[in-house]
Design a protein around this motif. Structure first.
Motif, PDB file in Angstrom:
ATOM      1  N   LEU A  87      15.787  44.762 -15.665  1.00 32.39           N
ATOM      2  CA  LEU A  87      15.117  43.554 -15.067  1.00 32.39           C
ATOM      3  C   LEU A  87      13.738  43.846 -14.625  1.00 32.39           C
ATOM      4  O   LEU A  87      13.908  44.744 -13.325  1.00 32.39           O
ATOM      5  CB  LEU A  87      16.216  42.782 -13.730  1.00 32.39           C
ATOM      6  CG  LEU A  87      15.285  41.361 -13.457  1.00 32.39           C
ATOM      7  CD1 LEU A  87      14.853  40.453 -14.555  1.00 32.39           C
ATOM      8  CD2 LEU A  87      16.283  40.709 -12.518  1.00 32.39           C
ATOM      9  N   LEU A  88      12.945  43.599 -14.963  1.00 30.80           N
ATOM     10  CA  LEU A  88      11.354  44.010 -14.276  1.00 30.80           C
ATOM     11  C   LEU A  88      10.759  42.536 -13.605  1.00 30.80           C
ATOM     12  O   LEU A  88      10.868  41.405 -14.400  1.00 30.80           O
ATOM     13  CB  LEU A  88      10.505  44.364 -15.144  1.00 30.80           C
ATOM     14  CG  LEU A  88       8.973  44.283 -14.697  1.00 30.80           C
ATOM     15  CD1 LEU A  88       8.727  45.251 -13.776  1.00 30.80           C
ATOM     16  CD2 LEU A  88       8.058  44.876 -16.199  1.00 30.80           C
ATOM     17  N   ILE A  89      10.650  42.612 -12.385  1.00 30.18           N
ATOM     18  CA  ILE A  89       9.963  41.259 -11.484  1.00 30.18           C
ATOM     19  C   ILE A  89       8.694  41.780 -11.045  1.00 30.18           C
ATOM     20  O   ILE A  89       8.459  42.715 -10.249  1.00 30.18           O
ATOM     21  CB  ILE A  89      10.819  40.962 -10.548  1.00 30.18           C
ATOM     22  CG1 ILE A  89      12.079  40.404 -10.973  1.00 30.18           C
ATOM     23  CG2 ILE A  89      10.150  39.856  -9.725  1.00 30.18           C
ATOM     24  CD1 ILE A  89      13.334  40.080  -9.885  1.00 30.18           C
ATOM     25  N   CYS A  90       7.654  41.103 -11.724  1.00 27.12           N
ATOM     26  CA  CYS A  90       6.258  41.400 -11.190  1.00 27.12           C
ATOM     27  C   CYS A  90       5.845  40.410 -10.238  1.00 27.12           C
ATOM     28  O   CYS A  90       5.424  39.163 -10.541  1.00 27.12           O
ATOM     29  CB  CYS A  90       5.163  41.367 -12.279  1.00 27.12           C
ATOM     30  SG  CYS A  90       5.312  42.937 -13.305  1.00 27.12           S
ATOM     31  N   ASN A  91       6.111  40.638  -8.875  1.00 28.60           N
ATOM     32  CA  ASN A  91       5.740  39.489  -8.015  1.00 28.60           C
ATOM     33  C   ASN A  91       4.465  39.749  -7.006  1.00 28.60           C
ATOM     34  O   ASN A  91       4.177  38.636  -6.358  1.00 28.60           O
ATOM     35  CB  ASN A  91       6.953  39.701  -6.874  1.00 28.60           C
ATOM     36  CG  ASN A  91       6.929  38.558  -5.608  1.00 28.60           C
ATOM     37  OD1 ASN A  91       7.188  37.411  -5.922  1.00 28.60           O
ATOM     38  ND2 ASN A  91       6.553  39.130  -4.679  1.00 28.60           N
ATOM     39  N   ALA A  92       3.705  41.027  -7.147  1.00 27.53           N
ATOM     40  CA  ALA A  92       2.668  41.201  -6.482  1.00 27.53           C
ATOM     41  C   ALA A  92       1.435  40.406  -7.606  1.00 27.53           C
ATOM     42  O   ALA A  92       1.484  40.176  -8.687  1.00 27.53           O
ATOM     43  CB  ALA A  92       2.174  42.695  -6.479  1.00 27.53           C
ATOM     44  N   ARG A 136      18.967  43.891 -24.618  1.00 28.37           N
ATOM     45  CA  ARG A 136      19.110  43.001 -23.496  1.00 28.37           C
ATOM     46  C   ARG A 136      18.091  43.288 -22.477  1.00 28.37           C
ATOM     47  O   ARG A 136      17.230  44.330 -22.422  1.00 28.37           O
ATOM     48  CB  ARG A 136      20.494  43.283 -23.079  1.00 28.37           C
ATOM     49  CG  ARG A 136      20.688  44.554 -22.565  1.00 28.37           C
ATOM     50  CD  ARG A 136      22.104  44.778 -21.830  1.00 28.37           C
ATOM     51  NE  ARG A 136      22.439  46.174 -21.500  1.00 28.37           N
ATOM     52  CZ  ARG A 136      21.916  46.538 -20.300  1.00 28.37           C
ATOM     53  NH1 ARG A 136      21.372  45.835 -19.485  1.00 28.37           N
ATOM     54  NH2 ARG A 136      22.386  47.698 -19.871  1.00 28.37           N
ATOM     55  N   GLY A 137      17.986  42.443 -21.259  1.00 29.07           N
ATOM     56  CA  GLY A 137      17.118  42.699 -20.241  1.00 29.07           C
ATOM     57  C   GLY A 137      16.192  41.520 -20.155  1.00 29.07           C
ATOM     58  O   GLY A 137      16.323  40.331 -20.434  1.00 29.07           O
ATOM     59  N   GLY A 138      15.665  41.559 -18.971  1.00 30.57           N
ATOM     60  CA  GLY A 138      14.533  40.519 -18.640  1.00 30.57           C
ATOM     61  C   GLY A 138      13.257  40.724 -17.670  1.00 30.57           C
ATOM     62  O   GLY A 138      13.433  41.861 -17.106  1.00 30.57           O
ATOM     63  N   ILE A 139      12.419  39.987 -17.721  1.00 31.20           N
ATOM     64  CA  ILE A 139      11.008  40.278 -17.290  1.00 31.20           C
ATOM     65  C   ILE A 139      10.684  38.866 -16.697  1.00 31.20           C
ATOM     66  O   ILE A 139      10.462  37.945 -17.438  1.00 31.20           O
ATOM     67  CB  ILE A 139       9.990  40.523 -18.292  1.00 31.20           C
ATOM     68  CG1 ILE A 139      10.473  42.072 -19.240  1.00 31.20           C
ATOM     69  CG2 ILE A 139       8.628  40.806 -17.566  1.00 31.20           C
ATOM     70  CD1 ILE A 139       9.228  42.573 -20.187  1.00 31.20           C
ATOM     71  N   LEU A 140      10.333  38.906 -15.251  1.00 35.97           N
ATOM     72  CA  LEU A 140      10.083  37.856 -14.683  1.00 35.97           C
ATOM     73  C   LEU A 140       8.682  37.988 -13.969  1.00 35.97           C
ATOM     74  O   LEU A 140       8.439  38.921 -13.210  1.00 35.97           O
ATOM     75  CB  LEU A 140      11.319  37.647 -13.512  1.00 35.97           C
ATOM     76  CG  LEU A 140      11.240  36.030 -12.978  1.00 35.97           C
ATOM     77  CD1 LEU A 140      12.242  35.725 -12.294  1.00 35.97           C
ATOM     78  CD2 LEU A 140       9.974  35.589 -12.054  1.00 35.97           C
ATOM     79  N   LEU A 141       7.691  37.276 -14.478  1.00 32.26           N
ATOM     80  CA  LEU A 141       6.315  37.337 -13.715  1.00 32.26           C
ATOM     81  C   LEU A 141       6.035  36.175 -13.077  1.00 32.26           C
ATOM     82  O   LEU A 141       6.066  34.844 -13.475  1.00 32.26           O
ATOM     83  CB  LEU A 141       5.318  37.491 -14.969  1.00 32.26           C
ATOM     84  CG  LEU A 141       5.583  38.440 -16.194  1.00 32.26           C
ATOM     85  CD1 LEU A 141       4.517  38.167 -17.330  1.00 32.26           C
ATOM     86  CD2 LEU A 141       5.736  39.932 -15.671  1.00 32.26           C
TER      87      LEU A 141
END
Length: 268
Positions: A87-92, A136-141
């Motif tokens: 899981l990748l979360i790009c929060n910046a 499988r997996g996830g990316i949340l921008l």
């Protein structure tokens, strides 16, 4: 699948030192998923690691990385090492300038574009490749309502968020057939330390309709399987920030993707 099976064994959270990034890491820990925590400031990351270990028994790792520098991807990859990021979360990606375009030095705008656009693109390209192979997996921008149009003092910032919107929709269409979820979470006004600093600088009070960072992070994780876009505070079929609802934009992406698949023979 369980959360760990679908998005584990590790998450990578960019912009994890405070606000929604911090809440994402804490809520993932409740599911047993440790995070690689990345932000510019080391001290808040160390504090967050200690809190997560104490409250949830989950051991995270962290590193201070400036996402506006050209070697950010290489530094992040080195920190992650051989850990499998599901899981990748790009929060910046905020706007520290808040001034008319010509009243800010060009270097500051180029740093914003590097952080909000180039680094985001680079980390997605690197980590999504292995997700696609695994199936499988996830990316949340994490996005902003500024993605839907520009305004005074917001030109480069809204442009960078518009890029994220279109990029997330296309990435969702590319990766959905391979079992990888993609979501851009479009925020309205959210109670974060950065927003509080902005209000204090302007001598303004906290508005009544603000969302908590905890609620936003929870919503983002809930909506991740239902990409490519969700507008915080609006139902899937409800327009508001944009004349089109999230559902209408999703339908458009699907329809256009059918055309591009025929043009380029991708089979998606």
């Amino acid at each position: 699948m369980s959360w760990v099976e679908r998005y584990g064994p590790w998450a990578l959270v960019l912009g994890a030192s405070e606000g929604t990034g911090r809440e994402f890491a804490r809520q993932l820990a409740t599911e047993g998923i440790p995070s690689v925590l990345i932000a510019r400031r080391e001290a808040p990351l160390e504090q967050l690691k200690a809190e997560i270990a104490r409250d949830y028994g989950v051991e995270c790792i962290s590193a201070a990385v400036d996402l506006a520098l050209g070697d950010a991807l290489e530094r992040i990859v080195a920190v992650v090492g051989d850990r499998e990021v599901g899981l990748l979360i790009c929060n910046a990606g905020g706007d520290p300038n808040g001034k008319p375009f010509l009243d800010v030095q060009l270097a500051a705008w180029l740093e914003l574009i590097q952080r909000n656009v180039v680094t985001t693109l680079a980390v997605c390209h690197h980590f999504a490749r292995s997700m696609r192979v695994r199936g499988r997996g996830g990316i949340l921008l994490v996005n902003s309502g500024a993605c839907y149009g520009g305004a005074a003092t917001m030109g480069p910032y809204s442009g960078s968020k518009a890029f994220m919107l279109g990029f997330a929709e296309g990435l969702w269409a590319d990766l959905q057939p391979h079992g990888v979820d993609v979501l851009t979470l479009v925020l309205g006004r959210t109670d974060t330390p950065e927003f509080r600093r902005f209000l204090a600088d302007k001598g303004m009070d906290m508005p009544a309709d603000v969302w908590s960072a905890e609620a936003v992070a929870r919503l983002g994780l809930e909506r991740l399987p239902h990409g490519p876009i969700h507008n915080v505070g609006q139902a899937d079929d409800q327009p508001g920030m944009s004349p089109q609802s999230a559902a209408e934009r999703r339908a458009r992406v699907v329809a256009v993707s059918r055309v591009t698949a025929q043009l380029y023979g991708t089979g998606n």
